[in-house]
Motif scaffolding. Structure first.
Motif, PDB file in Angstrom:
ATOM      1  N   ARG A  68       0.945  -1.169  -0.031  1.00  0.00           N
ATOM      2  CA  ARG A  68       0.094   0.149   0.242  1.00  0.00           C
ATOM      3  C   ARG A  68       0.904   1.315   0.069  1.00  0.00           C
ATOM      4  O   ARG A  68       1.831   1.229   0.956  1.00  0.00           O
ATOM      5  CB  ARG A  68      -1.079  -0.007   1.196  1.00  0.00           C
ATOM      6  CG  ARG A  68      -1.535   1.294   1.234  1.00  0.00           C
ATOM      7  CD  ARG A  68      -2.873   1.650   0.438  1.00  0.00           C
ATOM      8  NE  ARG A  68      -3.487   2.815   0.371  1.00  0.00           N
ATOM      9  CZ  ARG A  68      -3.876   3.391  -0.508  1.00  0.00           C
ATOM     10  NH1 ARG A  68      -3.667   3.197  -1.818  1.00  0.00           N
ATOM     11  NH2 ARG A  68      -4.630   4.372  -0.406  1.00  0.00           N
ATOM     12  N   ARG A 123      -6.598  -2.743   6.882  1.00  0.00           N
ATOM     13  CA  ARG A 123      -7.674  -2.150   6.119  1.00  0.00           C
ATOM     14  C   ARG A 123      -7.609  -2.636   4.804  1.00  0.00           C
ATOM     15  O   ARG A 123      -8.702  -2.603   4.000  1.00  0.00           O
ATOM     16  CB  ARG A 123      -7.631  -0.732   6.321  1.00  0.00           C
ATOM     17  CG  ARG A 123      -8.036  -0.285   7.729  1.00  0.00           C
ATOM     18  CD  ARG A 123      -7.581   1.264   7.853  1.00  0.00           C
ATOM     19  NE  ARG A 123      -8.003   2.049   6.895  1.00  0.00           N
ATOM     20  CZ  ARG A 123      -9.237   2.558   6.770  1.00  0.00           C
ATOM     21  NH1 ARG A 123     -10.121   2.409   8.059  1.00  0.00           N
ATOM     22  NH2 ARG A 123      -9.741   3.379   5.956  1.00  0.00           N
ATOM     23  N   TYR A 160       0.252   5.151   0.018  1.00  0.00           N
ATOM     24  CA  TYR A 160      -0.614   6.123   0.094  1.00  0.00           C
ATOM     25  C   TYR A 160      -0.692   7.264  -0.883  1.00  0.00           C
ATOM     26  O   TYR A 160       0.634   7.595  -1.270  1.00  0.00           O
ATOM     27  CB  TYR A 160      -0.725   6.918   1.616  1.00  0.00           C
ATOM     28  CG  TYR A 160      -1.561   5.817   2.544  1.00  0.00           C
ATOM     29  CD1 TYR A 160      -2.941   5.775   2.443  1.00  0.00           C
ATOM     30  CD2 TYR A 160      -0.815   5.245   3.373  1.00  0.00           C
ATOM     31  CE1 TYR A 160      -3.607   4.898   3.384  1.00  0.00           C
ATOM     32  CE2 TYR A 160      -1.379   4.382   4.317  1.00  0.00           C
ATOM     33  CZ  TYR A 160      -2.885   4.309   4.398  1.00  0.00           C
ATOM     34  OH  TYR A 160      -3.327   3.384   5.056  1.00  0.00           O
ATOM     35  N   PRO A 161      -1.685   8.023  -1.503  1.00  0.00           N
ATOM     36  CA  PRO A 161      -1.104   8.885  -2.405  1.00  0.00           C
ATOM     37  C   PRO A 161      -0.448  10.123  -1.928  1.00  0.00           C
ATOM     38  O   PRO A 161      -0.816  10.503  -0.697  1.00  0.00           O
ATOM     39  CB  PRO A 161      -2.659   9.493  -2.726  1.00  0.00           C
ATOM     40  CG  PRO A 161      -3.836   8.314  -2.359  1.00  0.00           C
ATOM     41  CD  PRO A 161      -2.994   7.590  -1.460  1.00  0.00           C
ATOM     42  N   GLU A 182      -8.749  -0.173   2.232  1.00  0.00           N
ATOM     43  CA  GLU A 182      -7.593   0.819   1.573  1.00  0.00           C
ATOM     44  C   GLU A 182      -7.307  -0.174   0.192  1.00  0.00           C
ATOM     45  O   GLU A 182      -7.336  -1.313   0.220  1.00  0.00           O
ATOM     46  CB  GLU A 182      -6.363   0.382   2.300  1.00  0.00           C
ATOM     47  CG  GLU A 182      -6.107   1.332   3.401  1.00  0.00           C
ATOM     48  CD  GLU A 182      -6.609   2.744   3.355  1.00  0.00           C
ATOM     49  OE1 GLU A 182      -6.162   3.290   2.020  1.00  0.00           O
ATOM     50  OE2 GLU A 182      -6.899   3.301   4.336  1.00  0.00           O
ATOM     51  N   ASP A 183      -6.869   0.779  -0.792  1.00  0.00           N
ATOM     52  CA  ASP A 183      -6.470   0.109  -2.131  1.00  0.00           C
ATOM     53  C   ASP A 183      -4.970  -0.774  -2.138  1.00  0.00           C
ATOM     54  O   ASP A 183      -4.396  -0.267  -1.090  1.00  0.00           O
ATOM     55  CB  ASP A 183      -6.200   0.913  -3.136  1.00  0.00           C
ATOM     56  CG  ASP A 183      -7.546   1.556  -3.834  1.00  0.00           C
ATOM     57  OD1 ASP A 183      -8.540   1.213  -3.414  1.00  0.00           O
ATOM     58  OD2 ASP A 183      -7.301   2.816  -4.168  1.00  0.00           O
ATOM     59  N   THR A 214      -3.196  -0.321   8.370  1.00  0.00           N
ATOM     60  CA  THR A 214      -3.265  -0.264   6.955  1.00  0.00           C
ATOM     61  C   THR A 214      -3.364  -1.805   6.223  1.00  0.00           C
ATOM     62  O   THR A 214      -4.139  -2.035   5.532  1.00  0.00           O
ATOM     63  CB  THR A 214      -1.721   0.379   6.182  1.00  0.00           C
ATOM     64  OG1 THR A 214      -2.145   1.682   6.752  1.00  0.00           O
ATOM     65  CG2 THR A 214      -1.941   0.431   4.708  1.00  0.00           C
ATOM     66  N   THR A 262       2.461   9.812  -1.204  1.00  0.00           N
ATOM     67  CA  THR A 262       3.543   9.624  -0.308  1.00  0.00           C
ATOM     68  C   THR A 262       4.661   8.598  -1.335  1.00  0.00           C
ATOM     69  O   THR A 262       4.076   8.259  -2.345  1.00  0.00           O
ATOM     70  CB  THR A 262       3.439   8.643   0.901  1.00  0.00           C
ATOM     71  OG1 THR A 262       2.539   7.391   0.643  1.00  0.00           O
ATOM     72  CG2 THR A 262       2.430   9.587   1.757  1.00  0.00           C
ATOM     73  N   ALA A 283       3.167   2.197   2.901  1.00  0.00           N
ATOM     74  CA  ALA A 283       3.158   2.037   4.179  1.00  0.00           C
ATOM     75  C   ALA A 283       2.966   0.632   4.778  1.00  0.00           C
ATOM     76  O   ALA A 283       3.180   0.422   5.905  1.00  0.00           O
ATOM     77  CB  ALA A 283       1.701   2.726   4.470  1.00  0.00           C
ATOM     78  N   GLY A 324       2.334   0.221  10.048  1.00  0.00           N
ATOM     79  CA  GLY A 324       1.484  -0.502   8.999  1.00  0.00           C
ATOM     80  C   GLY A 324       0.618  -1.310   9.365  1.00  0.00           C
ATOM     81  O   GLY A 324       0.051  -1.980   8.538  1.00  0.00           O
ATOM     82  N   ASN A 371      -1.848  -1.335  -3.734  1.00  0.00           N
ATOM     83  CA  ASN A 371      -1.384  -0.706  -4.941  1.00  0.00           C
ATOM     84  C   ASN A 371      -0.096  -1.865  -5.673  1.00  0.00           C
ATOM     85  O   ASN A 371       0.387  -1.666  -6.718  1.00  0.00           O
ATOM     86  CB  ASN A 371      -0.441   0.294  -4.443  1.00  0.00           C
ATOM     87  CG  ASN A 371      -1.342   1.282  -4.038  1.00  0.00           C
ATOM     88  OD1 ASN A 371      -1.147   1.327  -2.787  1.00  0.00           O
ATOM     89  ND2 ASN A 371      -2.109   1.893  -4.809  1.00  0.00           N
TER      90      ASN A 371
END
Ligand SMILES: Nc1ncnc2c1ncn2[C@@H]1O[C@H](COP(=O)(O)OP(=O)(O)OP(=O)(O)O)[C@@H](O)[C@H]1O
Ligand SMILES: [Mg+2]
Length: 371
Positions: free
Chosen positions: A11, A49, A13-14, A55-56, A46, A16, A20, A43, A58
């Protein structure tokens, strides 16, 4: 019920750059109670989630059972979450709070009632079903939040610090209740906490995270006995392990004017990057208090004695007489020694200690990895 698999799950985060959660690989067995633990910001939430679909992801994948849920909506994942802020609806009764998710999903009234009553029985909430949350104690409210998750009969429970709103005593009680409840229900559970004692007492296995990177996964015993790096060694266990980095001379780690013998195959693993040094750790309970005549005993000047009834701990400074080497324990720069509570030294005394055979941990000074 089902297993859970993180497969290189990442993950970012946009806005960053550093992930995370960075390429997390972790398998939670069907029915297992797995605790994710680590310091603030490592983390944990995260990771949870991402599993919940909040949470997406990535990079990589997440599976529940054999099913790839990476892009599945949260509501279609068959999970139930319990948060730190379990915010019950104040205007609804306990029963309505517990049954709310079922009502939303269109479950028939009679079935809701039956599942709520079953959950209430398990959680000892039967007599409170008609009350409003404000008329409950903190521990009872926490059990209602658990009840809300139980009635959904999910494949996986996700819990993020569900006990942190409770006072210390209730927390200890409730953690035992949750652990035994989970064993009874047999539902695969991923539980997040920053408290290593909670992790050790509750988990079938523990996964330690730091800076978004998985450090080690194992049973509480494995984490305690064979931490795979300096970070895990210092994080798991209370009081924390004593750790220091010392020069290696003649196959021994020079600790002040004492020396800790090292096994030959450990010494042979040292590299140029270690620069002739090694990191040695030993737990407060891994020390024997000996007489001053014992050669190579560590000398600890007593700063404070903490008496806990069944146990007593000396907090002190390692005497080095100017030689290189310092020891610390967790965030404190003191050496901690567990001593006989019936025979405690005075502040300012020197105690002589040796490390019990086989009870020292050695790590690479350059990488921190266990040797
Ligand atoms: N929405 C977000 N946007 C940007 N960064 C975030 C966001 N949420 C969390 N982070 C960052 O991601 C990292 C991991 O956060 P996370 O909430 O997973 O930590 P945690 O281990 O649960 O910590 P804690 O014990 O404090 O709850 C932290 O550095 C945090 O600042
Ligand atoms: Mg968190």
């Amino acid at each position: 019920m089902a297993s859970v698999t993180y497969d290189h799950a990442t993950r970012i985060y946009p806005g960053t750059e550093r992930p995370a959660v960075d390429q997390l690989n972790l398998e939670v067995e069907d029915g297992e109670f797995l605790v994710l633990v680590g310091p603030s910001g490592c983390g944990k939430s995260t990771s949870l989630r991402m599993l919940a679909g909040l949470e997406d992801v990535n990079g990589g994948h997440i599976y529940i059972g054999d099913r790839d849920v990476t892009d599945v909506q949260p509501k279609d994942r068959d999970i139930a979450m319990v948060f730190q802020n379990y915010a019950l609806y104040p205007h609804m009764s306990v029963a309505d709070n517990m049954g709310f998710a079922l009502k939303i999903s269109g479950t028939p009234k009679a079935e809701i009632r039956q599942r709520v009553e079953e959950a209430a029985k398990i959680l000892d909430l039967t007599e409170y079903l008609d009350r409003k949350p404000k008329a409950l104690s903190g521990g009872q409210r926490q059990r209602v939040a658990m009840g809300r998750a139980i009635v959904r009969q999910p494949q996986v429970f996700l819990m993020d610090e569900p006990l942190s709103n409770l006072d210390a005593k209730l927390r200890v009680q409730t953690r035992t209740q949750i652990a035994s409840l989970q064993r009874r229900l047999g539902v695969t559970t991923v539980y997040v906490t920053h408290d290593q004692t909670e992790a050790l007492t509750m988990g079938d296995r523990i996964a330690v995270l730091k800076d978004g990177l998985l450090q080690q996964v194992g049973t509480p015993r494995e984490m305690y006995d064979t931490p795979s790096n300096v970070f895990v060694a210092g994080f798991i266990g209370s009081p924390a392990m004593n750790v220091g980095t010392f020069d290696v001379k003649d196959g021994k780690a020079v600790v002040g004017h004492a020396a800790v013998p090292l096994e030959r195959d450990v010494v042979s693993q040292l590299t140029d990057a270690d620069n002739g040094k090694i990191t040695v750790g030993f737990r407060p309970e891994a020390l024997d208090v000996v007489s001053s005549a014992v050669p190579d005993a560590l000398q600890v000047e007593v700063n404070l004695v903490e008496e806990l009834g069944s146990d007593a701990f000396v907090y002190g400074s390692l005497k080095t007489d100017g030689a290189a080497g310092e020891l610390h324990s967790g965030s404190s720069d003191q050496v901690i020694v567990r001593i006989d509570p019936r025979d405690v030294p005075m502040k300012g005394d020197t105690v002589y200690v040796t490390i019990k055979p086989g009870k020292s941990h050695v790590f690479s000074a350059s990488t921190g990895a266990r040797l």
